[in-house]
Motif scaffolding. Structure first.
Motif, mmCIF file in Angstrom:
data_model
loop_
_atom_site.group_PDB
_atom_site.id
_atom_site.type_symbol
_atom_site.label_atom_id
_atom_site.label_comp_id
_atom_site.label_asym_id
_atom_site.label_seq_id
_atom_site.Cartn_x
_atom_site.Cartn_y
_atom_site.Cartn_z
ATOM 1 N N ARG A 224 0.848 -1.330 0.033
ATOM 2 C CA ARG A 224 -0.087 0.048 -0.183
ATOM 3 C C ARG A 224 0.981 1.176 -0.086
ATOM 4 N NH1 ARG A 224 -4.503 2.235 4.242
ATOM 5 N NH2 ARG A 224 -2.625 2.911 5.581
ATOM 6 N N SER B 75 1.210 5.341 0.222
ATOM 7 C CA SER B 75 0.608 6.370 0.777
ATOM 8 C C SER B 75 1.006 7.498 0.188
ATOM 9 C CB SER B 75 0.771 6.356 2.475
ATOM 10 O OG SER B 75 0.457 5.353 2.821
ATOM 11 N N GLN C 114 -3.590 0.952 -3.137
ATOM 12 C CA GLN C 114 -3.562 -0.495 -2.571
ATOM 13 C C GLN C 114 -3.160 -1.223 -3.882
ATOM 14 O OE1 GLN C 114 -3.832 -1.785 0.678
ATOM 15 N NE2 GLN C 114 -3.158 -3.772 -0.234
ATOM 16 N N TYR D 299 -4.113 6.956 -1.003
ATOM 17 C CA TYR D 299 -3.394 5.478 -1.112
ATOM 18 C C TYR D 299 -3.791 4.776 -2.313
ATOM 19 C CZ TYR D 299 -4.278 6.506 4.013
ATOM 20 O OH TYR D 299 -4.034 7.176 5.121
#
Length: 126
Positions: free
Chosen positions: A19, A21, A82, A80
C-alpha cells in the motif's frame, strides 16, 4: 506551497501486496484531481489510477484494473494506492500527483498535473 510525499514502496514477491501512501501539505485533496503514475526504466510514464472528487470519476489503467485501488482519507489528507496480486511488470518508481481543472478524458495524462511527489520505488521479484 503544495507538496506531496509518497511512502510505502519496497520489495515484494510476485503475488504480494503493498500500500502506497501520499501525504499532501499546503492544500487539501478535496480541491484536486489526484493520480498515481509509474515509470519503469526505459519506459514512458504511465497513469495507473486517478480520481476526481468533484466529478466523482475514477480511472484505472488496463494493466492494473481489478488489482489496484485508489482511495483517500479526508481526515488525514492522505491518498492511498492499494496494490494486490503484484507482478514483476509492476516494478517501477511510483509517483503521486495532483492537479486542478483536469477534464475527465485527460485524467491519465501526467502533463495535466501540476504537483508531484518525489516517487517511491516498488520492486516485484519473480
Amino acid at each position: 506551497e503544495v507538496q506531496l510525499v509518497e511512502s510505502g514502496g519496497g520489495l515484494v514477491q510476485t503475488g504480494g501486496s503493498l500500500r502506497l501512501s501520499c501525504a499532501l501539505s499546503g492544500g487539501t485533496f478535496d480541491d484536486y484531481t489526484v493520480g498515481w503514475f509509474r515509470q519503469a526504466p526505459g519506459k514512458e510514464r504511465e497513469g495507473v489510477a486517478c480520481f476526481s472528487l468533484p466529478d466523482r470519476v475514477f480511472y484505472y489503467g488496463d494493466s492494473v484494473k481489478g488489482r489496484f485501488t485508489i482511495s483517500r482519507d479526508t481526515a488525514k489528507n492522505m491518498v492511498y494506492l492499494q496494490m494486490n496480486s503484484l507482478k514483476p511488470e509492476d516494478t517501477a518508481v511510483y509517483y503521486c500527483a495532483a492537479g486542478s481543472g483536469i477534464i475527465r478524458s485527460s485524467m491519465s495524462s501526467g502533463s495535466q498535473y501540476s504537483y508531484w511527489g518525489q516517487g517511491t520505488q516498488v520492486t516485484v521479484s519473480s
